[in-house]
Design an enzyme around this catalytic site. Structure first.
Site, PDB file in Angstrom:
ATOM      1  N   ILE A 246       0.828  -1.198   0.000  1.00  0.00           N
ATOM      2  CA  ILE A 246       0.000   0.000   0.000  1.00  0.00           C
ATOM      3  C   ILE A 246       0.868   1.256   0.000  1.00  0.00           C
ATOM      4  O   ILE A 246       1.948   1.291   0.597  1.00  0.00           O
ATOM      5  CB  ILE A 246      -0.950  -0.015   1.212  1.00  0.00           C
TER       6      ILE A 246
ATOM      7  N   ASP B 189      -2.064  -9.599  -1.131  1.00  0.00           N
ATOM      8  CA  ASP B 189      -3.517  -9.586  -1.293  1.00  0.00           C
ATOM      9  C   ASP B 189      -3.896  -9.771  -2.763  1.00  0.00           C
ATOM     10  O   ASP B 189      -4.845 -10.493  -3.088  1.00  0.00           O
ATOM     11  CB  ASP B 189      -4.097  -8.264  -0.786  1.00  0.00           C
TER      12      ASP B 189
ATOM     13  N   GLU C 222       1.621  -6.241   7.118  1.00  0.00           N
ATOM     14  CA  GLU C 222       0.713  -5.346   7.822  1.00  0.00           C
ATOM     15  C   GLU C 222       1.001  -5.172   9.313  1.00  0.00           C
ATOM     16  O   GLU C 222       0.855  -4.067   9.855  1.00  0.00           O
ATOM     17  CB  GLU C 222      -0.736  -5.791   7.610  1.00  0.00           C
TER      18      GLU C 222
ATOM     19  N   ASP D 194      -6.488  -6.426   5.728  1.00  0.00           N
ATOM     20  CA  ASP D 194      -7.949  -6.344   5.680  1.00  0.00           C
ATOM     21  C   ASP D 194      -8.565  -6.385   4.284  1.00  0.00           C
ATOM     22  O   ASP D 194      -9.746  -6.092   4.119  1.00  0.00           O
ATOM     23  CB  ASP D 194      -8.435  -5.083   6.407  1.00  0.00           C
TER      24      ASP D 194
END
Length: 327
Positions: free
Chosen positions: A118, A178, A198, A206
């Site tokens: 991310i 992910d 994470e 998530d």
């Protein structure tokens, strides 16, 4: 034993015998040779909708007929996933899922690694939005909408009826895991490594890893270790635990093998391939009996398709794989 439905095909007409004729053989050979020649190209001329779907963070090309190549394309940011990429992924795989010219997708990353996870700069922006609200309920609504929206972006990969092959090189970190967990097949180069990162930034994953990863590797102990420690998982260990099915010596050989696999799948009946994916995904989340009922309902329709008839006849006559209509 040849199914009775296959034997009946012999009685249809003389034209059916042309499925194994020289004309079809020549078509199949020229079709395959034409595709093989395009492995090294960025794209081929196609009547598909490729030119109509342009993305800021993704590169989409058609290296061969029915095979699409989607690249995460933020190499200067190590393909970190920002808000735009989340939305691009959702739109891209939704569009390709409906594109009759697409039968299989190869997903890779541009630059030095597959994905750095991310984009933390985006998280700063989210923090600023939360700071504008005082009430916890209002803050929660912002976060819930954000999380579910990003979840849907990666579920779009899984729900795309076309098989998705992830070709991973270099680091595959956080959100990158992910992404590949939502794919159907995973190949990697020997320099690849995987990290469920994470916990190192103070959060629980998530958007799919905690739900999909344990089912992929089949070991709750190893999964828990990787999640709780955020340690790196090298490519060979990834192969040993079933995360990837093959490891290649270089990025070049990885891409060559991924495209070759995509070609092989693209020549199969799209009715059969897409139906198989739908059935396996449904069965994963249901009981065996429910899965059997699902495929029975599916095949009571799909066995009436021309694909089944022509493929059976080709197998019975030891003829070449017939060309299949777009779906």
């Amino acid at each position: 034993m040849i199914p009775s439905s296959c034997r009946l095909l012999y009685k249809i007409s003389k034209s059916s015998k042309n499925l194994a004729s020289k004309g079809l053989s020549e078509f199949a050979v020229s079709h395959q040779n034409g595709i093989m020649k395009n492995f090294g190209s960025a794209a081929v001329d196609s009547t598909s909708s490729k030119d109509n779907i342009q993305f800021e963070t993704l590169s989409v090309s058609v290296p061969s007929e029915f095979v699409y190549h989607v690249q995460l394309n933020r190499p200067d940011k190590m393909n970190a996933i920002n808000h735009t990429m989340w939305m691009d992924l959702k739109k891209c795989f939704s569009v390709l899922g409906e594109d009759e010219n697409c039968r299989v997708v190869v997903l890779s990353g541009a630059g030095k690694l597959f994905c750095a996870g991310i984009d933390l700069h985006d998280m700063i922006q989210v923090g600023m939005k939360l700071g504008e609200k005082e009430d916890i309920a209002r803050k929660c609504k912002i976060l819930k909408n954000l999380i579910t929206n990003y979840q849907e972006s990666l579920t779009a990969i899984e729900k795309c009826p076309k098989p998705v092959i992830s070709a991973i090189h270099g680091g595959c970190i956080g959100g990158g895991v992910d992404i590949i967990a939502a794919a159907d097949i995973r190949y990697s180069s020997s320099d690849a490594w995987f990290q469920i990162k994470e916990v190192d930034i103070g959060m629980a994953a998530d958007v799919g890893t905690l739900q999909r990863f344990p089912r992929i590797i089949g070991s709750s102990s190893l999964c828990n270790e990787l999640v709780f420690t955020a340690r790196k998982l090298p490519a060979e260990e990834g192969k040993d635990c079933g995360l990837v099915s093959k490891v290649f010596n270089s990025r070049e050989s990885l891409m060559e093998a991924s495209m070759k696999l995509a070609l092989e799948i693209s020549l199969k009946s799209p009715v059969a391939v897409q139906g198989s994916k739908q059935s396996m995904l449904y069965s994963r989340d249901h009981t065996v009996e429910e899965g059997l009922n699902h495929i029975a309902l599916w095949n009571q329709v799909m066995l009436q398709s021309d694909d089944f008839a022509s493929a059976c006849l080709a197998q019975a006559t030891k003829g070449p794989t017939p060309p299949f209509s777009k779906l």
